[in-house]
Design an enzyme around this catalytic site. Structure first.
Site, PDB file in Angstrom:
ATOM      1  N   HIS A   1     -10.611   0.726   1.613  1.00 33.32           N
ATOM      2  CA  HIS A   1     -10.429   1.740   2.661  1.00 33.32           C
ATOM      3  C   HIS A   1     -11.629   1.583   3.589  1.00 33.32           C
ATOM      4  CE1 HIS A   1      -8.936   5.685   4.251  1.00 33.32           C
ATOM      5  NE2 HIS A   1     -10.128   5.587   4.797  1.00 33.32           N
TER       6      HIS A   1
ATOM      7  N   HIS B   1       1.525   5.388  -1.735  1.00 30.73           N
ATOM      8  CA  HIS B   1       1.169   6.538  -2.569  1.00 30.73           C
ATOM      9  C   HIS B   1       2.449   7.162  -3.107  1.00 30.73           C
ATOM     10  CE1 HIS B   1      -3.029   6.631  -1.040  1.00 30.73           C
ATOM     11  NE2 HIS B   1      -2.472   6.148   0.054  1.00 30.73           N
TER      12      HIS B   1
ATOM     13  N   HIS C   1      -4.692  -0.743   5.841  1.00 28.09           N
ATOM     14  CA  HIS C   1      -4.220   0.028   7.009  1.00 28.09           C
ATOM     15  C   HIS C   1      -5.104  -0.116   8.251  1.00 28.09           C
ATOM     16  CE1 HIS C   1      -7.038   2.677   5.027  1.00 28.09           C
ATOM     17  NE2 HIS C   1      -6.163   3.190   4.197  1.00 28.09           N
TER      18      HIS C   1
ATOM     19  N   LYS D   1      -9.158  -0.542  -6.090  1.00 27.09           N
ATOM     20  CA  LYS D   1      -9.205   0.134  -4.784  1.00 27.09           C
ATOM     21  C   LYS D   1     -10.566   0.774  -4.559  1.00 27.09           C
ATOM     22  CE  LYS D   1      -7.852   1.824  -0.867  1.00 27.09           C
ATOM     23  NZ  LYS D   1      -6.763   2.699  -0.511  1.00 27.09           N
TER      24      LYS D   1
ATOM     25  N   ASP E   1       1.350   2.679   3.499  1.00 25.75           N
ATOM     26  CA  ASP E   1       0.481   3.846   3.313  1.00 25.75           C
ATOM     27  C   ASP E   1       1.292   5.144   3.390  1.00 25.75           C
ATOM     28  OD1 ASP E   1      -1.793   5.267   2.748  1.00 25.75           O
ATOM     29  OD2 ASP E   1      -2.584   5.215   4.785  1.00 25.75           O
TER      30      ASP E   1
ATOM     31  N   HIS F   1       0.867  -1.197   0.000  1.00 23.47           N
ATOM     32  CA  HIS F   1       0.000   0.000   0.000  1.00 23.47           C
ATOM     33  C   HIS F   1       0.895   1.236   0.000  1.00 23.47           C
ATOM     34  CE1 HIS F   1      -3.841   2.140   1.524  1.00 23.47           C
ATOM     35  NE2 HIS F   1      -2.958   3.081   1.176  1.00 23.47           N
TER      36      HIS F   1
END
Ligand code: NCD
Ligand code: ZN
Length: 348
Positions: free
Chosen positions: A139, A18, A176, A102, A249, A16
Site C-alpha cells: 500500500h 477485500h 492500486h 501485504k 480493490d 487485489h
C-alpha cells in the site's frame, strides 16, 4: 473496424480484493467468484490475518461462503506487522497457504493500526522473502502531514526507491496506483515491480467525490487524483504492458459506515467489477489488450499458471444493482449503483 458485440477472455483474476468475513463475505464473495478464477484476498480483517493458521481458517470460511459449484481459488496474504516472524511467513509460503505478504504503513488506511511503523523493523522478513521469491504487496502511501493527494508520489521517493535499492531481488506489487508518478516508476522498474489498477481509478477523478455535494461512495484510499493522473493510469492499463494488471480493490463497507461524519474509505465494485474494465477498454479501443491486463500479466508476474476456461461478455445494457443486502446491516452501495453499463456477463 466493426465494434465487436461479444468478447471471450481466458478466465481473469482479481489481484487485489477485500472479501471481509461473516455475513458481509457471504453477500460479496459470489460476485467475485462469478467473474474471477482467483483473487488475492487482502488480510486487513479485525484481528488481522497474520499467521498461516488464521489464513488457512479464513480460506476455509471463504470456500464455505461460495455458491455450489463455484470454481474460485482465494489466494491468501499475510498481514505484515512490526512483529512478523520470518519463519512464519516462509512456512506459510512453502505450505501454499500464503501467496504474498501485504505491507500497510501503520494508519495508512482501513484496519491498518497494526501495520508497519518503520520499514527497517521488517527487514529480516523482507530478506527472507527475497530469498524464497515471495512477493511483497505494497500500500504505497506515506502517512503523517503530507498532503493526501501527494502521499503516493512521496512514498515512491521516501520508501519504495530505497527499498528497491536494499532488496534488488525482492518482487513487489505497487497496489492500486493512482498517479502518473507511480505509472512512470513501475514502468522504469518493470520486471521487479508490478502494479494493480482498480476500475474506479480508471473511471473517476477527484472531482467525482464532490459532484453536487459530498459523495462518500466515491471515497477510497488512495484517494482519486486529478484528471491528468487518471489519464496516465488509464493509458497504462490499456497498454497491455506486462507490469500492469487487474486488481479491483473492491472494499465493501456498509452504507451507514460510508454515509457518516467520518465515512470509511473503500469503493465496492465487485458486482460489476469486470464489466467496468471492459467498458474502459472499449472506450479506449483496446479490447484486444484486455486479456493481457485481466488474465495474463498478473499470473506471469506472480509466476502462476494462467487459468483454464473462458468467460464471455456481450455488448448489452444492464443496470448495476442499487443495493446489495447484507444480513444484519444497512447493506452495500455498489460503485455505479443504478447506472447502466454497456457490457454484461453472458449466461447470467
Ligand atoms: C480498503 C478497505 O476498506 O479495506 N479501503 C480502500 O479505500 N481501498 C483498504 C485499502 O486497500 O486501502
Ligand atoms: Zn485494498
Amino acid at each position: 473496424m466493426i465494434p465487436p458485440t461479444e468478447i471471450t477472455l481466458r478466465r481473469p483474476d482479481d489481484w487485489h480484493c477485500h472479501l471481509r468475513d461473516g455475513a458481509m463475505m457471504a453477500s460479496v464473495a459470489p460476485f467475485t467468484a462469478r467473474r474471477f478464477a482467483r483473487a488475492i484476498i487482502m488480510p486487513n480483517l479485525l484481528p488481522v490475518q497474520a499467521t498461516p493458521i488464521s489464513a488457512r481458517q479464513y480460506r476455509g470460511r471463504i470456500l464455505d461462503a461460495l455458491p455450489e459449484g463455484a470454481q474460485f481459488t482465494p489466494l491468501m496474504t499475510c498481514y505484515l506487522t512490526d512483529r512478523t516472524d520470518p519463519d512464519d511467513v516462509a512456512r506459510g509460503f512453502e505450505e501454499g497457504v500464503f501467496t504474498a505478504v501485504k505491507f500497510y504503513p501503520a494508519d495508512a488506511t482501513t484496519n491498518s493500526a497494526d501495520g508497519v511503523t518503520d520499514i527497517r523493523k521488517v527487514y529480516p522478513v523482507l530478506e527472507r522473502m527475497q530469498k524464497i521469491g515471495m512477493p511483497l504487496l505494497i500500500h504505497g502511501e506515506v502517512v503523517g502531514d503530507v498532503d493526501i493527494f501527494d502521499r503516493e508520489a512521496v512514498f515512491i521517493d521516501r520508501v519504495f526507491t530505497p527499498l528497491l535499492g536494499d532488496f534488488p531481488g525482492l518482487k513487489t506489487v505497487f497496489e492500486h496506483i493512482t498517479t502518473s508518478e507511480a505509472v512512470d516508476f513501475v514502468r522504469a522498474s518493470s520486471g521487479r515491480v508490478g502494479a494493480t489498477i482498480t476500475a474506479h481509478h480508471l473511471m473517476i477523478n477527484r472531482n467525482a467525490m464532490f459532484e453536487g455535494g459530498i459523495r462518500p461512495h466515491r471515497y477510497c484510499l488512495p484517494v482519486a487524483k486529478r484528471e491528468a493522473h487518471r489519464r496516465a493510469v488509464r493509458a497504462a492499463a490499456v497498454s497491455g504492458e506486462p507490469c500492469f494488471f487487474l486488481g479491483t480493490d473492491s472494499a465493501p463497507h456498509e452504507i451507514t459506515a460510508k454515509v457518516s461524519a467520518r465515512g470509511c474509505a473503500g469503493i465496492f465494485t465487485a458486482p460489476a467489477a469486470l464489466e467496468l474494465y471492459v467498458q474502459v477498454f472499449d472506450e479506449e479501443n483496446a479490447l484486444d489488450r484486455l486479456e493481457a491486463f485481466a488474465s495474463l500479466n498478473g499470473a506471469a508476474f506472480y509466476g502462476l499458471p494462467v487459468n483454464e476456461g473462458a468467460l464471455r461478455l456481450v455488448r448489452q445494457e444492464w443496470t448495476v444493482p442499487e443495493k446489495v443486502e447484507v444480513a444484519g446491516t444497512s447493506g452495500l452501495h455498489p460503485f455505479m449503483a443504478g447506472r447502466n453499463l454497456g457490457w454484461r456477463l453472458a449466461d447470467g
